[in-house]
Design an enzyme around this catalytic site. Sequence first.
Site: not given
Length: 290
Positions: A14, A169, A173, A205
């Site tokens: 991205i 993770y 976030k 990604t």
Amino acid sequence: MDKHAVVTGATGGIGIAIARRLADQGCAVTLVGRGDQRLHDAVGQIRTAVPHAELRQERADLSRLDEVRDLASRLSRGPLPDVVISNAAVVAPVGTRTADGLPRTLVVNHLAPYLLLRSLVAPLGRRPARFVVVGASPTGLARTPVDVADLASERGLGWPPSMRPFVAYARTKNMNAMFVHALARRLSGTRITVNGVHPGIIRGTGLGRDARGALKLFGAALGPFSPGPDAGADTPAWLATSTETEGVSGRFYVRRTAVATAPHTTDAARCDLLWDESARLSGMPSALAP
């Protein structure tokens, strides 16, 4: 457009797609990445697509807080950025530590943007600027609140063990969303805005490169049905440059639409606890410099 944009994690996925879009819109873009060769290759790819692109390179390993500080210092010497997109992220194996002795997922995904963006506030002063923090699905993350007493995610990661890196993770976030709200409150009355964005579930990604077991199967099942990095770049790049979002701060966007994040990410007391602990871990004062 005559703007200077900084994009972290800009050598693939991205990030490079965001950098390419911004360059095509006339922004001078500084690509931040870990390795010289990957930065060189990314610049070449963007220039092939956008021959007129004005590109700069900044090498920094965002898992090292000293390198994040050095990066902020170099950016502060100018040309100052008009846009900073914090995009870099990892899903590292649980237990993987950085040179600072901190979990790699925590440092790259949360402490690095916390340190970088905070460090740029004072140099920017009265200049207008937009900070964009690339997060993840507010709906999916609603079930994974941050334990503000356990930022290292040393407990409560669930079963099976192969999914624990993804849970850790997910918590970082959610920290991104909490940081957006906390920083936006502290920047109220300035010309700097900060917003979060979910780019979508995107293939290519590199986040799943270390996946094992159930997590690897989960990624493999989603991959064929997910769009590529260009789709993921759309909302972050739009948020950074759109006239519609000028002056807007403290919001979270999905598909160019402002959405609510879970209450546990917007509670001011919880956000302030995260802010203060992040300051301690990154070696910063709790108070934001004017």
